[in-house]
Design an enzyme around this catalytic site. Structure first.
Site, PDB file in Angstrom:
ATOM      1  N   ASP A 186     -12.532  35.792 -53.171  1.00 41.93           N
ATOM      2  CA  ASP A 186     -13.371  35.311 -54.266  1.00 41.93           C
ATOM      3  C   ASP A 186     -12.842  33.958 -54.729  1.00 41.93           C
ATOM      4  O   ASP A 186     -11.661  33.839 -55.055  1.00 41.93           O
ATOM      5  CB  ASP A 186     -13.328  36.317 -55.417  1.00 41.93           C
ATOM      6  CG  ASP A 186     -14.332  36.013 -56.510  1.00 41.93           C
ATOM      7  OD1 ASP A 186     -14.747  34.840 -56.640  1.00 41.93           O
ATOM      8  OD2 ASP A 186     -14.696  36.946 -57.237  1.00 41.93           O
ATOM      9  N   THR A 210     -15.190  38.653 -38.065  1.00 42.99           N
ATOM     10  CA  THR A 210     -15.312  39.553 -39.210  1.00 42.99           C
ATOM     11  C   THR A 210     -16.767  39.545 -39.671  1.00 42.99           C
ATOM     12  O   THR A 210     -17.550  38.664 -39.299  1.00 42.99           O
ATOM     13  CB  THR A 210     -14.403  39.112 -40.373  1.00 42.99           C
ATOM     14  OG1 THR A 210     -14.847  37.827 -40.837  1.00 42.99           O
ATOM     15  CG2 THR A 210     -12.943  39.049 -39.953  1.00 42.99           C
ATOM     16  N   GLU A 270     -17.846  38.853 -42.607  1.00 44.31           N
ATOM     17  CA  GLU A 270     -18.046  37.663 -43.430  1.00 44.31           C
ATOM     18  C   GLU A 270     -18.192  36.419 -42.555  1.00 44.31           C
ATOM     19  O   GLU A 270     -19.017  35.541 -42.836  1.00 44.31           O
ATOM     20  CB  GLU A 270     -16.887  37.502 -44.412  1.00 44.31           C
ATOM     21  CG  GLU A 270     -17.155  36.559 -45.540  1.00 44.31           C
ATOM     22  CD  GLU A 270     -18.228  37.017 -46.511  1.00 44.31           C
ATOM     23  OE1 GLU A 270     -18.825  36.147 -47.166  1.00 44.31           O
ATOM     24  OE2 GLU A 270     -18.484  38.229 -46.624  1.00 44.31           O
TER      25      GLU A 270
END
Length: 126
Positions: free
Chosen positions: A22, A97, A99
């Site tokens: 984040d 991944t 993401e």
């Protein structure tokens, strides 16, 4: 993260991964970022000498933030481009991944680097 040392013995971790954390864009939230000088001391404690820290994100500002702190910490050094290219884990972290797939699908940029945990400095006694 400040209790990390309660769960891992000193020098017991060989690899650590920060994959698309984040970014905490607001300045007042920067203290909550996963990489800070204080947290790097915690990570260095549990990482073994020569352990690797993988960093990948799609936010350039966050990548610069994390890289700057890792490079300014006395117990971490960035791997060379050649060392990164020869690392067998890096393609998986950077490209395989969920993401990473999302970033590729959206034609976004990926920022990636690897840092090595240096050995503890020796103290010369008089």
């Amino acid at each position: 993260m400040k209790f990390l040392a309660n769960f891992f013995e000193k020098g017991s971790v060989e690899k650590m991964f920060f994959c698309y954390p984040d970014p905490h864009y607001k300045k007042k939230k920067h203290r909550q970022r996963i990489v800070s000088m204080q947290l790097l001391a915690e990570y260095a404690y549990v990482l073994s000498p020569s352990a690797l820290v993988y960093v990948v994100t799609d936010v350039e500002e966050l990548f610069q933030w994390m890289s700057e702190r890792l490079m300014n910490h006395p117990l971490f050094i960035r791997l060379t481009d050649e060392e990164i290219a020869n690392d067998p884990v890096s393609p998986y972290v950077r490209d395989r991944t969920d993401e990473a797939a999302r970033v590729e699908k959206n034609r976004g940029s990926k920022y990636f680097s690897i840092f090595r945990r240096l050995p503890d400095p020796t103290i010369n006694s008089c």
